[in-house]
Write a protein that holds these residues in place. Structure first.
Motif, mmCIF file in Angstrom:
data_model
loop_
_atom_site.group_PDB
_atom_site.id
_atom_site.type_symbol
_atom_site.label_atom_id
_atom_site.label_comp_id
_atom_site.label_asym_id
_atom_site.label_seq_id
_atom_site.Cartn_x
_atom_site.Cartn_y
_atom_site.Cartn_z
ATOM 1 N N VAL A 86 1.211 -1.210 -0.239
ATOM 2 C CA VAL A 86 0.051 0.143 -0.266
ATOM 3 C C VAL A 86 0.779 0.978 0.035
ATOM 4 O O VAL A 86 0.415 2.316 -1.158
ATOM 5 N N VAL A 87 2.036 1.150 0.775
ATOM 6 C CA VAL A 87 2.276 2.829 1.016
ATOM 7 C C VAL A 87 3.696 2.790 -0.615
ATOM 8 O O VAL A 87 3.589 3.483 -0.527
ATOM 9 N N ASP A 88 3.544 1.778 -0.872
ATOM 10 C CA ASP A 88 5.450 2.079 -1.653
ATOM 11 C C ASP A 88 4.270 1.746 -2.950
ATOM 12 O O ASP A 88 4.607 1.954 -4.410
ATOM 13 N N ASP A 89 2.941 1.587 -3.412
ATOM 14 C CA ASP A 89 2.268 1.436 -4.007
ATOM 15 C C ASP A 89 2.671 0.809 -5.381
ATOM 16 O O ASP A 89 2.488 0.534 -6.444
ATOM 17 N N ALA A 90 2.895 -0.377 -4.748
ATOM 18 C CA ALA A 90 3.850 -1.856 -5.469
ATOM 19 C C ALA A 90 2.054 -2.747 -6.562
ATOM 20 O O ALA A 90 1.348 -2.856 -5.753
ATOM 21 N N GLU A 91 2.215 -2.405 -7.764
ATOM 22 C CA GLU A 91 1.271 -3.515 -8.750
ATOM 23 C C GLU A 91 1.958 -4.782 -8.560
ATOM 24 O O GLU A 91 1.103 -5.720 -8.263
ATOM 25 N N LEU A 92 2.662 -5.507 -8.397
ATOM 26 C CA LEU A 92 2.939 -6.365 -8.624
ATOM 27 C C LEU A 92 4.444 -6.956 -7.278
ATOM 28 O O LEU A 92 5.443 -6.062 -7.236
ATOM 29 N N ARG A 93 4.490 -8.192 -7.172
ATOM 30 C CA ARG A 93 4.983 -8.404 -5.953
ATOM 31 C C ARG A 93 5.449 -10.160 -6.401
ATOM 32 O O ARG A 93 4.172 -10.691 -6.316
ATOM 33 N N ARG A 94 6.247 -10.740 -5.891
ATOM 34 C CA ARG A 94 6.877 -11.960 -7.182
ATOM 35 C C ARG A 94 6.013 -12.091 -8.918
ATOM 36 O O ARG A 94 5.445 -13.168 -8.002
ATOM 37 N N GLY A 95 5.603 -11.505 -9.142
ATOM 38 C CA GLY A 95 5.403 -11.421 -10.282
ATOM 39 C C GLY A 95 4.224 -10.741 -10.219
ATOM 40 O O GLY A 95 3.179 -11.963 -11.713
ATOM 41 N N THR A 217 22.320 -5.771 -8.653
ATOM 42 C CA THR A 217 22.870 -6.553 -9.778
ATOM 43 C C THR A 217 22.785 -7.663 -10.665
ATOM 44 O O THR A 217 22.507 -7.874 -11.794
ATOM 45 N N SER A 218 20.967 -7.004 -10.593
ATOM 46 C CA SER A 218 20.312 -8.713 -10.450
ATOM 47 C C SER A 218 19.456 -7.743 -12.017
ATOM 48 O O SER A 218 19.845 -6.674 -12.276
ATOM 49 N N THR A 219 19.259 -8.751 -12.960
ATOM 50 C CA THR A 219 18.264 -8.301 -14.033
ATOM 51 C C THR A 219 16.414 -7.973 -13.500
ATOM 52 O O THR A 219 15.968 -8.464 -12.520
ATOM 53 N N GLU A 220 16.478 -7.130 -14.528
ATOM 54 C CA GLU A 220 14.345 -6.897 -14.469
ATOM 55 C C GLU A 220 13.705 -8.357 -14.527
ATOM 56 O O GLU A 220 12.524 -8.191 -13.623
ATOM 57 N N LYS A 221 13.968 -9.091 -15.116
ATOM 58 C CA LYS A 221 13.235 -9.997 -15.428
ATOM 59 C C LYS A 221 13.797 -11.148 -13.570
ATOM 60 O O LYS A 221 12.994 -11.825 -13.263
ATOM 61 N N GLN A 222 15.356 -11.436 -12.775
ATOM 62 C CA GLN A 222 15.236 -12.062 -11.695
ATOM 63 C C GLN A 222 14.187 -10.960 -10.505
ATOM 64 O O GLN A 222 13.742 -11.765 -10.101
ATOM 65 N N LEU A 223 14.486 -9.648 -10.778
ATOM 66 C CA LEU A 223 13.582 -9.318 -9.454
ATOM 67 C C LEU A 223 12.285 -8.798 -9.605
ATOM 68 O O LEU A 223 11.869 -8.909 -8.507
ATOM 69 N N GLY A 224 11.693 -9.099 -10.893
ATOM 70 C CA GLY A 224 10.453 -8.922 -11.466
ATOM 71 C C GLY A 224 10.119 -7.291 -11.161
ATOM 72 O O GLY A 224 8.842 -6.545 -10.978
ATOM 73 N N LYS A 225 11.261 -6.514 -11.040
ATOM 74 C CA LYS A 225 10.959 -4.592 -11.288
ATOM 75 C C LYS A 225 12.178 -4.593 -11.688
ATOM 76 O O LYS A 225 13.139 -5.421 -12.226
ATOM 77 N N PRO A 226 12.491 -3.533 -12.107
ATOM 78 C CA PRO A 226 13.917 -2.911 -12.752
ATOM 79 C C PRO A 226 14.968 -2.425 -11.942
ATOM 80 O O PRO A 226 14.098 -2.497 -10.575
ATOM 81 N N ALA A 227 15.611 -2.803 -12.213
ATOM 82 C CA ALA A 227 17.157 -2.467 -11.273
ATOM 83 C C ALA A 227 16.861 -0.949 -10.813
ATOM 84 O O ALA A 227 16.467 -0.194 -11.712
ATOM 85 N N GLY A 228 17.346 -1.183 -9.698
ATOM 86 C CA GLY A 228 18.099 0.582 -9.095
ATOM 87 C C GLY A 228 16.455 1.022 -8.486
ATOM 88 O O GLY A 228 16.470 1.996 -8.470
ATOM 89 N N ASP A 229 15.745 0.063 -8.670
ATOM 90 C CA ASP A 229 14.139 0.181 -8.379
ATOM 91 C C ASP A 229 14.285 1.158 -7.159
ATOM 92 O O ASP A 229 13.448 1.804 -6.941
ATOM 93 N N ASP A 230 15.262 0.611 -5.910
ATOM 94 C CA ASP A 230 14.790 0.903 -4.304
ATOM 95 C C ASP A 230 15.542 2.446 -4.197
ATOM 96 O O ASP A 230 14.796 3.290 -3.386
#
Lengths: 320, 320
Positions: A86-95, A217-230
């Protein structure tokens, strides 16, 4: 070796945990049922239940008793994720779509509250006041960690101590308490369950640092979100703080805002990687890991101890 | 006689409660401190602590022990209000700005979580597993009530049973449990604390029905929000359900949406008042009150019992 293979001897008990997770969130309210099950079905590593069970092996292990702790702690973790989304306004988690995305923020907030209440309800089956005191205190620390994380967003004046205190509250304490409460539910003596707490704490710190490194260091595919998102979201992690010791990089990083474009973030990721901050972060994670393994040495020899050591090592080396 | 004068003999203990409320929410995080204290300073009737203390008078009353229950239940009530304000997008409560208005939704959500965790932490001082089971179960019911309220918004197909079940979960159970846990903390025997639970439940039902009536019969000044606001927000209460038995009124009511203008709401308020639904609602509230007083009769004679009876009666007659 994969994580799950390490504790394959727990498989039948983990199946019981999985069933109990589903059973515990059952509600006569169809909406709550759907939202809770949606969350459970999204999966997860179930690392907290694994720690609970392994810690229980140091004492009088009874799955019927210990499963209440394992399920309760996993549900508390999940409830906190629902509120985080809710706080992060996240649309996806674990894909998978988050509850706030599939329903809305209101449903997500109350589903989090509900899962949390169910966790507490289950935990009351453990009739040890001491265990409840530990858990309640953990919850307070978790909440303070969450608020501090909001407060510290895009705050480039924070230091490594701020960061370590925050990940302690956000991640490490719950893993520490998973170990400790698993042991307490199995009537393990104080000296041992306190050591298990410390083991869990060090593993948790290592785990979160690796998580924060992988964000770069991970790819967007591995993370399920763009790298550097934090970094983009204003969550200042260890690699960022270490990279900022270089004034030129610091200058670029401190300009990051929500509106910063993707290209700029990619450039900063490259700078952070070149700065040596990733390697330094991994070294700090290793130090925590080393402390965890050292404490394990002081514990009685058994199969669970070997597994805890294997898990700790793999956590320290995981690539995603 | 005013509510507060009825329990003036509790004044010194209520001062202790007030101090303990402040002390309990103290956090090293300045943001959490400010948000929590802002909420406490907004005041409130502290009716749950009053019930806890009065119920405790039926047993071995020790303020140092019983205050933990009183403070814990008031904080749980407050935490639920903070989350309600997020969901209702409320700017004001008791004439003061809500946490979500003064800070934002994220801070409000975590402040709610935090206050709640502090409540649990305090409650663990009561070393009676049974008490924790009752509380955890109450929390589950509270959450289900909240979700059902969202689901039932603008749902004109619901019936009076749906409404009663909802207010039971949303309001009555927490008051019932305030009475019961106050008694349990004072080592009151089971027969008595179960009766106190039922007393609290009936009073709570009566209380909420009156609250829902007042939303139509009070002035904007008394309410701190426009009359008929519940209806406008889609919260279908007893007066609405009773008035809808008239097909003409039903037709008008079922057209209410968030976008309905103030003038139309005012017209519907007049229709509801003319329909007799207000008087009918008050009669139903009276029936609950009557049941509450009947149970009191079965309890041992003491000063607290007289006060509980007085409070119940005044709740049934309150004008705002």
């Amino acid at each position: 070796m994969k994580l799950k293979m390490m504790y394959s001897f727990l498989n039948s008990d983990l199946t019981i945990i999985e069933e109990s997770l589903e059973e515990t969130v059952q509600a006569e309210s169809p909406l709550l049922n759907q939202a809770s099950l949606h969350l459970l079905k999204a999966g997860g590593k179930r690392i907290r239940p694994v720690f609970v069970l392994l810690a229980g092996k140091f004492g009088d292990y009874d799955i019927d008793r210990i499963k209440n702790v394992a399920v309760s702690l996993e549900l508390i973790h999940m409830a906190s994720l629902v509120h985080d989304d809710v706080v992060d306004d996240a649309e996806l988690r674990r894909g998978k779509r988050t509850i706030k995305a599939k329903w809305d923020n209101r449903i997500a907030m109350y589903t989090g509250d509900y899962i949390f209440a169910r966790a507490l309800e289950l935990m009351t089956k453990v009739e040890k006041p001491f265990a409840h005191q530990i858990l309640a205190n953990t919850l307070v620390e978790l909440c303070i960690g969450e608020i501090e994380q909001i407060k510290d967003k895009y705050n480039y004046e924070q230091n490594i101590r701020t960061y370590l205190r925050r990940i302690k509250r956000k991640t490490a304490i719950l893993i520490a308490v998973s170990c400790q409460l698993g042991a307490i539910a199995a009537d393990v003596e104080e000296e041992i369950h306190k050591k298990l707490y410390r083991f869990g704490y060090y593993v948790g710190m290592s785990y979160q640092i690796i998580d924060d490194v992988l964000d770069f260091t991970s790819t967007e595919k591995q993370l399920g979100k763009p790298a550097g998102d934090d970094l983009h979201q204003g969550n200042i992690t260890l690699p960022v703080l270490l990279a900022m010791k270089d004034n030129k990089i610091r200058e670029k990083i401190t300009q990051v805002q929500e509106t910063t474009n993707r290209e700029e973030i990619e450039k900063i990721i490259v700078l952070i990687k070149q700065s040596g901050a990733i390697e330094q972060s991994l070294r700090i994670s290793d130090q925590y890991l080393h402390k965890a393994l050292k404490i394990l040495n002081e514990l009685p020899q058994n199969r669970a101890k070997k597994t805890l050591s294997d898990i700790a090592k793999i956590i320290g080396k995981r690539k995603f």
